[in-house]
Design a protein around this motif. Structure first.
Motif, PDB file in Angstrom:
ATOM      1  N   GLY A 269     -51.936  19.958  15.742  1.00  0.00           N
ATOM      2  CA  GLY A 269     -50.958  19.519  16.783  1.00  0.00           C
ATOM      3  C   GLY A 269     -51.368  20.016  18.030  1.00  0.00           C
ATOM      4  N   PRO A 270     -50.956  19.660  19.210  1.00  0.00           N
ATOM      5  CA  PRO A 270     -51.359  20.421  20.546  1.00  0.00           C
ATOM      6  C   PRO A 270     -50.904  21.764  20.631  1.00  0.00           C
ATOM      7  CG  PRO A 270     -49.391  19.017  20.964  1.00  0.00           C
ATOM      8  CD  PRO A 270     -49.933  18.632  19.497  1.00  0.00           C
ATOM      9  N   ARG A 271     -49.990  22.321  19.804  1.00  0.00           N
ATOM     10  CA  ARG A 271     -49.571  23.745  20.013  1.00  0.00           C
ATOM     11  C   ARG A 271     -49.773  24.519  18.792  1.00  0.00           C
ATOM     12  NH1 ARG A 271     -44.136  23.376  23.947  1.00  0.00           N
ATOM     13  NH2 ARG A 271     -45.201  21.885  25.611  1.00  0.00           N
ATOM     14  N   GLY A 272     -50.472  23.953  17.711  1.00  0.00           N
ATOM     15  CA  GLY A 272     -50.420  24.691  16.626  1.00  0.00           C
ATOM     16  C   GLY A 272     -51.501  25.841  16.414  1.00  0.00           C
ATOM     17  N   SER A 273     -51.669  26.641  15.654  1.00  0.00           N
ATOM     18  CA  SER A 273     -52.670  27.938  15.446  1.00  0.00           C
ATOM     19  C   SER A 273     -52.981  27.838  14.150  1.00  0.00           C
ATOM     20  CB  SER A 273     -52.116  29.010  16.029  1.00  0.00           C
ATOM     21  OG  SER A 273     -52.917  30.146  15.845  1.00  0.00           O
ATOM     22  N   LEU A 274     -54.244  28.392  13.809  1.00  0.00           N
ATOM     23  CA  LEU A 274     -54.713  28.485  12.293  1.00  0.00           C
ATOM     24  C   LEU A 274     -53.894  29.771  11.944  1.00  0.00           C
ATOM     25  CD1 LEU A 274     -58.694  28.344  12.228  1.00  0.00           C
ATOM     26  CD2 LEU A 274     -57.020  26.641  11.425  1.00  0.00           C
ATOM     27  N   ASP A 275     -53.618  30.619  12.817  1.00  0.00           N
ATOM     28  CA  ASP A 275     -52.524  31.991  12.301  1.00  0.00           C
ATOM     29  C   ASP A 275     -51.490  31.331  11.587  1.00  0.00           C
ATOM     30  OD1 ASP A 275     -54.554  33.587  13.212  1.00  0.00           O
ATOM     31  OD2 ASP A 275     -53.535  33.689  15.210  1.00  0.00           O
ATOM     32  N   ARG A 284     -57.166  23.639   2.073  1.00  0.00           N
ATOM     33  CA  ARG A 284     -57.285  22.233   1.972  1.00  0.00           C
ATOM     34  C   ARG A 284     -58.002  21.453   3.104  1.00  0.00           C
ATOM     35  NH1 ARG A 284     -51.997  23.124  -0.348  1.00  0.00           N
ATOM     36  NH2 ARG A 284     -51.015  23.199   2.074  1.00  0.00           N
ATOM     37  N   LEU A 285     -58.015  22.266   4.050  1.00  0.00           N
ATOM     38  CA  LEU A 285     -58.759  21.885   5.316  1.00  0.00           C
ATOM     39  C   LEU A 285     -60.050  22.418   5.312  1.00  0.00           C
ATOM     40  CD1 LEU A 285     -55.999  22.847   8.069  1.00  0.00           C
ATOM     41  CD2 LEU A 285     -56.996  20.524   7.574  1.00  0.00           C
ATOM     42  N   GLY A 286     -60.667  23.076   4.166  1.00  0.00           N
ATOM     43  CA  GLY A 286     -61.892  23.598   4.067  1.00  0.00           C
ATOM     44  C   GLY A 286     -62.302  24.701   4.746  1.00  0.00           C
ATOM     45  N   ILE A 287     -61.289  25.431   5.147  1.00  0.00           N
ATOM     46  CA  ILE A 287     -61.654  26.615   5.914  1.00  0.00           C
ATOM     47  C   ILE A 287     -61.981  27.906   4.952  1.00  0.00           C
ATOM     48  CG2 ILE A 287     -60.675  28.201   7.837  1.00  0.00           C
ATOM     49  CD1 ILE A 287     -58.998  25.936   8.620  1.00  0.00           C
ATOM     50  N   PHE A 288     -63.057  28.360   4.780  1.00  0.00           N
ATOM     51  CA  PHE A 288     -63.269  29.526   4.020  1.00  0.00           C
ATOM     52  C   PHE A 288     -63.113  30.881   4.574  1.00  0.00           C
ATOM     53  CE2 PHE A 288     -66.002  26.046   2.250  1.00  0.00           C
ATOM     54  CZ  PHE A 288     -65.265  25.937   1.154  1.00  0.00           C
ATOM     55  N   TRP A 289     -62.816  31.807   4.192  1.00  0.00           N
ATOM     56  CA  TRP A 289     -62.443  33.205   4.870  1.00  0.00           C
ATOM     57  C   TRP A 289     -63.360  33.513   5.844  1.00  0.00           C
ATOM     58  CZ3 TRP A 289     -65.195  37.601   4.199  1.00  0.00           C
ATOM     59  CH2 TRP A 289     -65.788  37.856   2.895  1.00  0.00           C
ATOM     60  N   LYS A 290     -64.873  33.352   5.187  1.00  0.00           N
ATOM     61  CA  LYS A 290     -66.086  33.930   5.924  1.00  0.00           C
ATOM     62  C   LYS A 290     -66.243  33.105   7.329  1.00  0.00           C
ATOM     63  CE  LYS A 290     -68.803  35.720   1.990  1.00  0.00           C
ATOM     64  NZ  LYS A 290     -69.995  35.576   1.179  1.00  0.00           N
ATOM     65  N   GLU A 291     -65.753  31.936   7.219  1.00  0.00           N
ATOM     66  CA  GLU A 291     -66.014  31.033   8.372  1.00  0.00           C
ATOM     67  C   GLU A 291     -64.882  30.973   9.455  1.00  0.00           C
ATOM     68  OE1 GLU A 291     -66.589  27.436   6.188  1.00  0.00           O
ATOM     69  OE2 GLU A 291     -68.595  27.631   6.039  1.00  0.00           O
ATOM     70  N   GLU A 292     -63.757  31.497   8.894  1.00  0.00           N
ATOM     71  CA  GLU A 292     -62.378  31.185   9.841  1.00  0.00           C
ATOM     72  C   GLU A 292     -62.679  31.821  11.278  1.00  0.00           C
ATOM     73  OE1 GLU A 292     -57.737  32.453   9.584  1.00  0.00           O
ATOM     74  OE2 GLU A 292     -59.012  32.697   8.057  1.00  0.00           O
ATOM     75  N   ARG A 293     -63.059  32.991  11.535  1.00  0.00           N
ATOM     76  CA  ARG A 293     -63.557  33.461  12.880  1.00  0.00           C
ATOM     77  C   ARG A 293     -64.331  32.421  13.791  1.00  0.00           C
ATOM     78  NH1 ARG A 293     -67.052  36.216  15.737  1.00  0.00           N
ATOM     79  NH2 ARG A 293     -68.414  36.827  13.487  1.00  0.00           N
TER      80      ARG A 293
END
Length: 346
Positions: A269-275, A284-293
């Motif tokens: 959404g407009p104000r959300g954050s990965l944190d 589920r969003l396909g975010i692997f820890w090596k790629e998160e940054r």
């Protein structure tokens, strides 16, 4: 009729027998395209392939019906392949259905790969309850599912390989099943393998001709482009040329990451954050820890409106590369430079 990547394989053969329209959507454009190719291969007589862009159909909705009911240049069968963005093909499909129901005559199979569309889109709602249409939704795959697909491809090609080697191929292909398929074909040729004469693939075989390792893969270039790091771009493009990277493969990796960014943006959404996401939500969003940054930094460069403009740009660049293979490397370098400059704008 509806399907997901989980049940698509079991649904596809039945769908081919009774459906004339196939709508492949979801954030995993690679999986949707691979599914469209699977359906094409299952058609009793696919015949000539006619490609139409979603933009052309949006301008002229009657074009789809005209092409679908026209005869092949060589007098044989044909099928229509549409690469669209979102609901660009909606009115054309609606017109095709209405004219068919009114007795306009038999139409060739129509396969639509719709980037940025979902099974909640207007087009999906138009088709999902029809017995003569299939709506298939594809989410970004995880390593395990792509490795499983790699092993199935290898079995079909006459290659026997361990789970570790399947995962290495999946990683090197960026979890893109189309690139993984091309690697399997290359490896089977190298090993002189066939379904009639299976061969066990070794780590040495993979090192000799297999996909690039993670360090030599496309992702450093993809990340540089989508973060708008124009100062690093010349070096990455030079590395692409020196390593002989496949231009279409590089572009597919950019397309995959852009689709992932669109999915993440929609989820947050407009104000959300990965944190604010837990580990399961990130997976589920396909975010692997090596790629998160890297993804965090790219999200700062690509808000929803910019992503909406990126999709058509990538589609046109993809079309240009396929139509100008001899100049593909130059066209890709020019296109990626434009995208990087656009990403750098805040």
């Amino acid at each position: 009729m509806k399907a997901t990547q989980r049940d698509f394989a079991s649904t596809a053969r039945r769908a081919v027998d009774q459906c004339g329209i196939f709508f492949f959507c979801g954030p995993d454009e690679a999986g949707a395209s691979a599914a469209a190719q699977s359906v094409t291969e299952l058609l009793a007589d696919a015949g000539e392939r006619i490609e139409i862009s979603g933009g052309d159909l949006k301008k002229d909705p009657a074009l789809l019906g005209d092409e679908a009911r026209s005869g092949s240049l060589f007098g044989g069968k044909r099928h229509i392949y549409v690469r669209a963005n979102g609901d660009e093909a909606h009115e054309a499909l609606k017109t095709l259905i209405e004219t068919s129901d009114a007795g306009a005559g038999e139409a060739a199979p129509v396969l639509v790969v719709a980037t940025a569309a979902t099974d909640k889109s207007r087009t999906a709602k138009l088709l999902e309850k029809r017995k003569d249409a299939l709506v298939a939704m594809f989410w970004p795959p995880d390593l395990g599912s792509v490795a499983g697909s790699v092993r199935q491809m290898a079995d079909a090609a006459g290659l026997r390989l361990s789970g570790d080697l399947a995962e290495r191929i999946a990683r090197a292909a960026g979890l893109d099943v189309r690139l993984a398929q091309s690697e399997i074909i290359k490896l089977a040729t190298y090993c002189d393998a066939s379904p009639q004469s299976p061969v066990a693939l070794t780590a040495e075989d993979l090192e000799a001709v297999g996909a690039a390792t993670e360090e030599d893969s496309f992702m450093p270039l993809v990340n540089t482009v989508l973060k708008g790091e124009t100062g690093k771009l010349d070096g990455e493009l030079k590395r692409m040329r020196e390593h002989g990277m496949n231009p279409v493969g590089v572009l597919l990796a950019v397309e995959r990451r852009s689709a992932q960014l669109a999915q993440i943006t929609s989820q947050l959404g407009p104000r959300g954050s990965l944190d604010g996401l837990d580990r399961g939500a990130k997976a589920r969003l396909g975010i692997f820890w090596k790629e998160e940054r890297e993804i965090q930094e790219q999200l700062r460069s690509w808000h929803r409106r910019k992503l909406d403009r990126l999709g058509p740009k990538l589609m046109q660049l993809h079309k240009d590369l396929l139509g100008n293979s001899q100049s593909a490397e130059l066209l890709l370098a020019q296109g990626l430079t434009e995208i990087a400059r656009f990403a750098a704008r805040r």
